[in-house]
Write a protein that holds these residues in place. Sequence first.
Motif, PDB file in Angstrom:
ATOM      1  N   LEU A  81       3.189   8.974 -11.220  1.00 28.62           N
ATOM      2  CA  LEU A  81       2.211   8.509 -12.201  1.00 28.62           C
ATOM      3  C   LEU A  81       1.352   9.669 -12.690  1.00 28.62           C
ATOM      4  CD1 LEU A  81       1.042   5.140 -10.622  1.00 28.62           C
ATOM      5  CD2 LEU A  81       2.216   5.429 -12.808  1.00 28.62           C
ATOM      6  N   ASN A  82       0.945  10.521 -11.771  1.00 29.01           N
ATOM      7  CA  ASN A  82       0.140  11.678 -12.139  1.00 29.01           C
ATOM      8  C   ASN A  82       0.936  12.614 -13.054  1.00 29.01           C
ATOM      9  OD1 ASN A  82      -2.370  13.179 -11.872  1.00 29.01           O
ATOM     10  ND2 ASN A  82      -1.095  14.697 -10.834  1.00 29.01           N
ATOM     11  N   LYS A  83       2.206  12.801 -12.748  1.00 29.16           N
ATOM     12  CA  LYS A  83       3.061  13.652 -13.576  1.00 29.16           C
ATOM     13  C   LYS A  83       3.163  13.090 -14.994  1.00 29.16           C
ATOM     14  CE  LYS A  83       7.754  15.448 -13.811  1.00 29.16           C
ATOM     15  NZ  LYS A  83       9.085  15.430 -13.206  1.00 29.16           N
ATOM     16  N   ARG A  84       3.372  11.786 -15.112  1.00 30.53           N
ATOM     17  CA  ARG A  84       3.460  11.169 -16.439  1.00 30.53           C
ATOM     18  C   ARG A  84       2.125  11.248 -17.172  1.00 30.53           C
ATOM     19  NH1 ARG A  84       6.963   7.727 -13.596  1.00 30.53           N
ATOM     20  NH2 ARG A  84       5.400   6.133 -13.254  1.00 30.53           N
ATOM     21  N   LEU A  85       1.031  11.104 -16.442  1.00 32.27           N
ATOM     22  CA  LEU A  85      -0.287  11.212 -17.059  1.00 32.27           C
ATOM     23  C   LEU A  85      -0.504  12.628 -17.594  1.00 32.27           C
ATOM     24  CD1 LEU A  85      -2.997   9.960 -17.752  1.00 32.27           C
ATOM     25  CD2 LEU A  85      -3.765  10.473 -15.430  1.00 32.27           C
ATOM     26  N   GLU A  86      -0.143  13.623 -16.825  1.00 25.73           N
ATOM     27  CA  GLU A  86      -0.285  15.015 -17.279  1.00 25.73           C
ATOM     28  C   GLU A  86       0.613  15.281 -18.488  1.00 25.73           C
ATOM     29  OE1 GLU A  86      -2.622  17.143 -16.309  1.00 25.73           O
ATOM     30  OE2 GLU A  86      -3.336  15.479 -15.069  1.00 25.73           O
ATOM     31  N   LEU A  87       1.813  14.724 -18.473  1.00 23.08           N
ATOM     32  CA  LEU A  87       2.730  14.906 -19.591  1.00 23.08           C
ATOM     33  C   LEU A  87       2.175  14.294 -20.871  1.00 23.08           C
ATOM     34  CD1 LEU A  87       5.424  15.906 -20.672  1.00 23.08           C
ATOM     35  CD2 LEU A  87       6.469  13.803 -19.813  1.00 23.08           C
ATOM     36  N   VAL A  88       1.644  13.091 -20.778  1.00 28.17           N
ATOM     37  CA  VAL A  88       1.111  12.456 -21.986  1.00 28.17           C
ATOM     38  C   VAL A  88      -0.156  13.188 -22.452  1.00 28.17           C
ATOM     39  CG1 VAL A  88      -0.366  10.636 -21.010  1.00 28.17           C
ATOM     40  CG2 VAL A  88       0.842  10.236 -23.129  1.00 28.17           C
ATOM     41  N   LYS A  89      -0.918  13.754 -21.544  1.00 27.44           N
ATOM     42  CA  LYS A  89      -2.081  14.548 -21.946  1.00 27.44           C
ATOM     43  C   LYS A  89      -1.634  15.784 -22.708  1.00 27.44           C
ATOM     44  CE  LYS A  89      -5.392  13.090 -18.433  1.00 27.44           C
ATOM     45  NZ  LYS A  89      -6.165  13.527 -17.252  1.00 27.44           N
ATOM     46  N   SER A  90      -0.496  16.355 -22.306  1.00 26.31           N
ATOM     47  CA  SER A  90       0.016  17.527 -23.033  1.00 26.31           C
ATOM     48  C   SER A  90       0.464  17.118 -24.440  1.00 26.31           C
ATOM     49  CB  SER A  90       1.150  18.202 -22.262  1.00 26.31           C
ATOM     50  OG  SER A  90       2.341  17.443 -22.318  1.00 26.31           O
TER      51      SER A  90
ATOM     52  N   LYS B  51       0.834  -1.200   0.000  1.00 30.59           N
ATOM     53  CA  LYS B  51       0.000   0.000   0.000  1.00 30.59           C
ATOM     54  C   LYS B  51       0.867   1.246   0.000  1.00 30.59           C
ATOM     55  CE  LYS B  51      -3.590   0.649   2.592  1.00 30.59           C
ATOM     56  NZ  LYS B  51      -4.636   0.678   3.621  1.00 30.59           N
ATOM     57  N   SER B  52       1.860   1.248   0.848  1.00 28.98           N
ATOM     58  CA  SER B  52       2.749   2.397   0.960  1.00 28.98           C
ATOM     59  C   SER B  52       3.527   2.624  -0.332  1.00 28.98           C
ATOM     60  CB  SER B  52       3.711   2.180   2.131  1.00 28.98           C
ATOM     61  OG  SER B  52       4.639   3.228   2.210  1.00 28.98           O
ATOM     62  N   TRP B  53       4.051   1.550  -0.915  1.00 27.07           N
ATOM     63  CA  TRP B  53       4.794   1.664  -2.160  1.00 27.07           C
ATOM     64  C   TRP B  53       3.898   2.219  -3.265  1.00 27.07           C
ATOM     65  CZ3 TRP B  53       4.759  -0.246  -7.151  1.00 27.07           C
ATOM     66  CH2 TRP B  53       5.920  -0.025  -7.890  1.00 27.07           C
ATOM     67  N   ALA B  54       2.680   1.708  -3.354  1.00 25.95           N
ATOM     68  CA  ALA B  54       1.737   2.187  -4.376  1.00 25.95           C
ATOM     69  C   ALA B  54       1.443   3.673  -4.175  1.00 25.95           C
ATOM     70  CB  ALA B  54       0.449   1.367  -4.337  1.00 25.95           C
ATOM     71  N   ALA B  55       1.237   4.082  -2.933  1.00 20.58           N
ATOM     72  CA  ALA B  55       0.952   5.489  -2.646  1.00 20.58           C
ATOM     73  C   ALA B  55       2.136   6.380  -3.031  1.00 20.58           C
ATOM     74  CB  ALA B  55       0.609   5.675  -1.170  1.00 20.58           C
ATOM     75  N   GLU B  56       3.340   5.890  -2.821  1.00 18.60           N
ATOM     76  CA  GLU B  56       4.539   6.663  -3.177  1.00 18.60           C
ATOM     77  C   GLU B  56       4.662   6.863  -4.674  1.00 18.60           C
ATOM     78  OE1 GLU B  56       7.857   4.564  -1.511  1.00 18.60           O
ATOM     79  OE2 GLU B  56       7.171   4.887   0.544  1.00 18.60           O
ATOM     80  N   GLN B  57       4.075   5.974  -5.463  1.00 17.52           N
ATOM     81  CA  GLN B  57       4.179   6.056  -6.920  1.00 17.52           C
ATOM     82  C   GLN B  57       3.175   7.034  -7.523  1.00 17.52           C
ATOM     83  OE1 GLN B  57       6.920   4.396  -7.850  1.00 17.52           O
ATOM     84  NE2 GLN B  57       6.865   3.794  -5.704  1.00 17.52           N
ATOM     85  N   LEU B  58       2.127   7.376  -6.787  1.00 16.56           N
ATOM     86  CA  LEU B  58       1.047   8.184  -7.358  1.00 16.56           C
ATOM     87  C   LEU B  58       1.491   9.545  -7.893  1.00 16.56           C
ATOM     88  CD1 LEU B  58      -1.899   7.266  -4.984  1.00 16.56           C
ATOM     89  CD2 LEU B  58      -1.579   6.580  -7.370  1.00 16.56           C
ATOM     90  N   PRO B  59       2.324  10.307  -7.186  1.00 10.83           N
ATOM     91  CA  PRO B  59       2.719  11.605  -7.754  1.00 10.83           C
ATOM     92  C   PRO B  59       3.450  11.485  -9.095  1.00 10.83           C
ATOM     93  CG  PRO B  59       3.208  11.544  -5.409  1.00 10.83           C
ATOM     94  CD  PRO B  59       2.810  10.152  -5.809  1.00 10.83           C
TER      95      PRO B  59
END
Length: 122
Positions: free
Chosen positions: A108-117, A98-106
């Motif tokens: 992942l969000n950055k990569r998602l925003e980048l691909v949206k751009s 759970k902790s590892w997954a939570a650490e990955q979220l920022p």
Amino acid sequence: MSQLAQSNGITPQVRAYGKQLVSDYSQKRQGLRELAKAKNISLPTNLGSLSQQKYDSLTRIHGSAFDIALANAMARSHQRMYVLFERQSLDGTDTEIKSWAAEQLPALNKRLELVKSLQSAE
């Protein structure tokens, strides 16, 4: 997919995106391997069938159509990945995972925003 973006991307943005993914995933992969080893979990060594099909279809596309198709495929992939990691971080039963997954979220969000751009640039 990231290596494919680097080699087949037409725009500098798509090639840079692929390079960034290779770097990001190389770092994350080591942490995941260590966690999996500690939990006695086997990690896959190759792409799943759906990912392989998507990869294969992208290898047949060239030019600006490749950049568009890659951005769309990666946006869907990152969105699904974000949802899975978020769900694990909230509802998982193993506190370390759970902790590892939570650490990955920022990231992942950055990569998602980048691909949206990349999508909006098309």
